[in-house]
Design a protein around this motif. Structure first.
Motif, PDB file in Angstrom:
ATOM      1  N   LEU A 309      33.513  41.673  28.376  1.00 46.19           N
ATOM      2  CA  LEU A 309      34.941  41.782  28.062  1.00 46.19           C
ATOM      3  C   LEU A 309      35.709  40.581  28.602  1.00 46.19           C
ATOM      4  O   LEU A 309      36.568  40.003  27.912  1.00 46.19           O
ATOM      5  N   PHE A 310      35.400  40.205  29.828  1.00 44.08           N
ATOM      6  CA  PHE A 310      36.110  39.120  30.499  1.00 44.08           C
ATOM      7  C   PHE A 310      35.995  37.812  29.716  1.00 44.08           C
ATOM      8  O   PHE A 310      37.001  37.141  29.449  1.00 44.08           O
ATOM      9  N   MET A 332      40.421  46.386  30.263  1.00 46.09           N
ATOM     10  CA  MET A 332      39.962  46.172  31.630  1.00 46.09           C
ATOM     11  C   MET A 332      40.962  46.722  32.633  1.00 46.09           C
ATOM     12  O   MET A 332      40.587  47.266  33.677  1.00 46.09           O
ATOM     13  N   LYS A 333      42.254  46.591  32.337  1.00 48.55           N
ATOM     14  CA  LYS A 333      43.262  47.172  33.215  1.00 48.55           C
ATOM     15  C   LYS A 333      43.137  48.698  33.253  1.00 48.55           C
ATOM     16  O   LYS A 333      43.312  49.317  34.301  1.00 48.55           O
ATOM     17  N   GLY A 334      42.801  49.281  32.097  1.00 49.54           N
ATOM     18  CA  GLY A 334      42.603  50.729  32.054  1.00 49.54           C
ATOM     19  C   GLY A 334      41.421  51.163  32.906  1.00 49.54           C
ATOM     20  O   GLY A 334      41.443  52.240  33.515  1.00 49.54           O
ATOM     21  N   GLN A 335      40.394  50.319  32.970  1.00 45.58           N
ATOM     22  CA  GLN A 335      39.238  50.637  33.800  1.00 45.58           C
ATOM     23  C   GLN A 335      39.599  50.656  35.284  1.00 45.58           C
ATOM     24  O   GLN A 335      38.907  51.286  36.086  1.00 45.58           O
ATOM     25  N   CYS A 336      40.669  49.957  35.638  1.00 50.53           N
ATOM     26  CA  CYS A 336      41.082  49.926  37.048  1.00 50.53           C
ATOM     27  C   CYS A 336      41.484  51.321  37.534  1.00 50.53           C
ATOM     28  O   CYS A 336      41.446  51.595  38.735  1.00 50.53           O
ATOM     29  N   GLN A 337      41.890  52.185  36.608  1.00 52.09           N
ATOM     30  CA  GLN A 337      42.308  53.531  36.997  1.00 52.09           C
ATOM     31  C   GLN A 337      41.110  54.423  37.318  1.00 52.09           C
ATOM     32  O   GLN A 337      41.271  55.493  37.890  1.00 52.09           O
ATOM     33  N   LEU A 339      38.090  55.010  39.465  1.00 54.82           N
ATOM     34  CA  LEU A 339      37.403  54.606  40.691  1.00 54.82           C
ATOM     35  C   LEU A 339      35.889  54.589  40.484  1.00 54.82           C
ATOM     36  O   LEU A 339      35.184  53.759  41.043  1.00 54.82           O
ATOM     37  N   GLU A 340      35.392  55.532  39.678  1.00 54.20           N
ATOM     38  CA  GLU A 340      33.951  55.583  39.411  1.00 54.20           C
ATOM     39  C   GLU A 340      33.500  54.320  38.691  1.00 54.20           C
ATOM     40  O   GLU A 340      32.470  53.738  39.004  1.00 54.20           O
ATOM     41  N   HIS A 341      34.314  53.883  37.727  1.00 48.04           N
ATOM     42  CA  HIS A 341      33.984  52.669  36.983  1.00 48.04           C
ATOM     43  C   HIS A 341      33.987  51.464  37.912  1.00 48.04           C
ATOM     44  O   HIS A 341      33.089  50.630  37.870  1.00 48.04           O
ATOM     45  N   ARG A 342      34.978  51.386  38.778  1.00 45.89           N
ATOM     46  CA  ARG A 342      35.054  50.239  39.691  1.00 45.89           C
ATOM     47  C   ARG A 342      33.909  50.269  40.695  1.00 45.89           C
ATOM     48  O   ARG A 342      33.392  49.230  41.092  1.00 45.89           O
ATOM     49  N   ARG A 343      33.500  51.468  41.117  1.00 51.88           N
ATOM     50  CA  ARG A 343      32.403  51.559  42.076  1.00 51.88           C
ATOM     51  C   ARG A 343      31.098  51.043  41.485  1.00 51.88           C
ATOM     52  O   ARG A 343      30.284  50.430  42.167  1.00 51.88           O
ATOM     53  N   ARG A 344      30.894  51.292  40.171  1.00 51.84           N
ATOM     54  CA  ARG A 344      29.648  50.864  39.552  1.00 51.84           C
ATOM     55  C   ARG A 344      29.685  49.399  39.148  1.00 51.84           C
ATOM     56  O   ARG A 344      28.665  48.839  38.772  1.00 51.84           O
ATOM     57  N   ASN A 345      30.856  48.772  39.185  1.00 53.04           N
ATOM     58  CA  ASN A 345      30.948  47.349  38.848  1.00 53.04           C
ATOM     59  C   ASN A 345      30.643  46.519  40.091  1.00 53.04           C
ATOM     60  O   ASN A 345      31.303  46.634  41.113  1.00 53.04           O
ATOM     61  N   GLU A 352      39.412  41.511  40.316  1.00 50.13           N
ATOM     62  CA  GLU A 352      40.383  40.450  40.053  1.00 50.13           C
ATOM     63  C   GLU A 352      41.355  40.852  38.956  1.00 50.13           C
ATOM     64  O   GLU A 352      42.563  40.608  39.040  1.00 50.13           O
ATOM     65  N   ILE A 353      40.817  41.467  37.897  1.00 52.53           N
ATOM     66  CA  ILE A 353      41.668  41.900  36.785  1.00 52.53           C
ATOM     67  C   ILE A 353      42.676  42.943  37.258  1.00 52.53           C
ATOM     68  O   ILE A 353      43.840  42.962  36.843  1.00 52.53           O
ATOM     69  N   CYS A 354      42.241  43.820  38.179  1.00 54.76           N
ATOM     70  CA  CYS A 354      43.101  44.917  38.622  1.00 54.76           C
ATOM     71  C   CYS A 354      44.336  44.420  39.379  1.00 54.76           C
ATOM     72  O   CYS A 354      45.303  45.172  39.521  1.00 54.76           O
ATOM     73  N   THR A 355      44.301  43.193  39.859  1.00 52.24           N
ATOM     74  CA  THR A 355      45.444  42.659  40.586  1.00 52.24           C
ATOM     75  C   THR A 355      46.471  42.013  39.664  1.00 52.24           C
ATOM     76  O   THR A 355      47.562  41.642  40.110  1.00 52.24           O
ATOM     77  N   LEU A 356      46.142  41.866  38.374  1.00 52.27           N
ATOM     78  CA  LEU A 356      47.061  41.226  37.421  1.00 52.27           C
ATOM     79  C   LEU A 356      48.183  42.190  37.045  1.00 52.27           C
ATOM     80  O   LEU A 356      47.971  43.403  37.001  1.00 52.27           O
ATOM     81  N   PRO A 357      49.368  41.664  36.723  1.00 55.27           N
ATOM     82  CA  PRO A 357      50.460  42.532  36.217  1.00 55.27           C
ATOM     83  C   PRO A 357      50.114  43.004  34.806  1.00 55.27           C
ATOM     84  O   PRO A 357      49.243  42.437  34.149  1.00 55.27           O
TER      85      PRO A 357
END
Length: 358
Positions: A309-310, A332-337, A339-345, A352-357
């Protein structure tokens, strides 16, 4: 591996850590397995095709080792008999010969013990390295022991030590389960020596006539990584295409679940297309990788989907498809919500994407 490939078992890694132990690495992994009984027939069919080959190879290796031990034991006893009836000068030579052969016999006994340790999953694998090191100390010309220890170092991700041992095995010669160049080439690539790795792996493809489809996939995957590292992107594209178009359909003729769905090969070829500015082809490969990575909601990690995706964002932006690029960023911003997805990444890209506005 066969159970996962056949879709009979789905595996999720919950926790993993490595700890240095003497000359090796102790690995701790906690997993959750989900069994799919309806896929049992597929699993049994695959096991029937492969188990007999593996069992025959193991039996032959064990038989050769036992024959070697028996021969050396007989030679030592014969020399001891000659020693009892020899004159002084000849006795000294025979004493030395007995000592050498005795050490070789002890080395082979240690290697057999190491082989037994490998089959006992409750035993620390570092013990096997210690046994093989002791065998090499007794008989530095024992090529098979150098090979076995090189394999263990490869498993522990100590690639430079693996290269050293496999090189020594190749120099000394012996009876090996596979050509030492196969694993040494992969170790060269992992150790940051891509040119040497390419030479070994290319020779292995030419000389090793009994390579399995899985081994060929591993070789071309390593070649693709080595060529990419050397910025030989067109050659890397050819390597990944060989896997995607010819080898993988032979290895997994039915739809495969992750991590055996070829998603990584599409993603890595997409990286190479991106580097040579073949953007429509890169977008196509990233899209295929994403779709394949999403086929299993319990996939081991989300690195393939996230990285695809990136980089598809950049590819879309370069061909002026800004709406598609924004859609990928929002995904990708939706994936930031999650936690399970972020844990497996594991790659860190999603953080980095999660910090973007928005």
């Amino acid at each position: 591996i066969e159970a996962v490939t056949a879709g009979f078992m789905e595996v999720e890694v919950l926790e993993k850590k490595r700890t240095l132990v003497r000359e090796g690495v102790q690995v701790y992994v906690r997993v959750r397995c989900t069994i799919r009984p309806e896929r049992a027939d597929t699993l049994l069919r695959r096991l029937a095709e492969t188990s007999s080959v593996q069992q025959n190879a193991l039996a032959k290796s064990q038989q050769r080792l036992q024959q070697d031990q028996a021969r050396l034991t007989e030679e030592v006893e014969k020399l001891k008999g000659q020693l009892a009836h020899s004159e002084a000068g000849a006795k000294d030579r025979l004493t030395l010969d007995v000592a050498i052969r005795q050490r070789r016999l002890e080395a082979r006994e240690l290697r057999e013990k190491a082989n037994q340790t490998r089959q006992d999953f409750e035993t620390d694998r570092a013990v096997e390295v210690e046994l093989l090191s002791a065998a090499i100390a007794l008989d530095p010309l024992y090529g098979e022991a150098w090979y076995d220890r090189g394999v263990e170092y490869w498993a522990f991700e100590r690639y430079k030590l693996a290269v050293r041992d496999l090189s020594e095995a190749l120099r000394l010669g012996g009876t090996f389960p596979s050509d030492p160049r196969y694993l040494r080439g992969k170790a060269f690539v992992k150790a940051g020596q891509p040119k040497e790795g390419i030479e070994d792996l290319t020779l292995c493809l030419m000389l090793c006539k009994d390579l399995s489809v899985a081994a060929k996939i591993n070789i071309y995957e390593s070649l693709g990584g080595a060529h990419f590292y050397l910025e030989q992107f067109d050659q890397a594209i050819m390597d990944y295409t060989e896997i995607i178009d010819r080898l993988f359909p032979l290895y997994c003729p039915v739809p495969c679940r992750r991590p055996y769905s070829a998603d990584t090969y599409y993603r890595d070829r997409g990286f190479a297309y991106f580097q040579v500015n073949k953007l429509p082809l890169a977008i196509g490969d990233f899209t295929e990788a994403i779709q394949r990575a999403r086929t299993d909601p319990l996939s081991i990690d989300q690195d393939v989907e996230t990285s695809s995706l990136f980089f598809r964002v950049f590819a879309y932006a370069r061909v002026d498809k800004k709406h598609e690029a924004i859609a990928d960023l929002n995904t990708m911003k939706g994936q930031c919500q999650s936690l399970e997805h972020r844990r497996r990444n594991k790659s860190g890209l999603l953080d980095e994407i999660c910090t973007l506005p928005p």
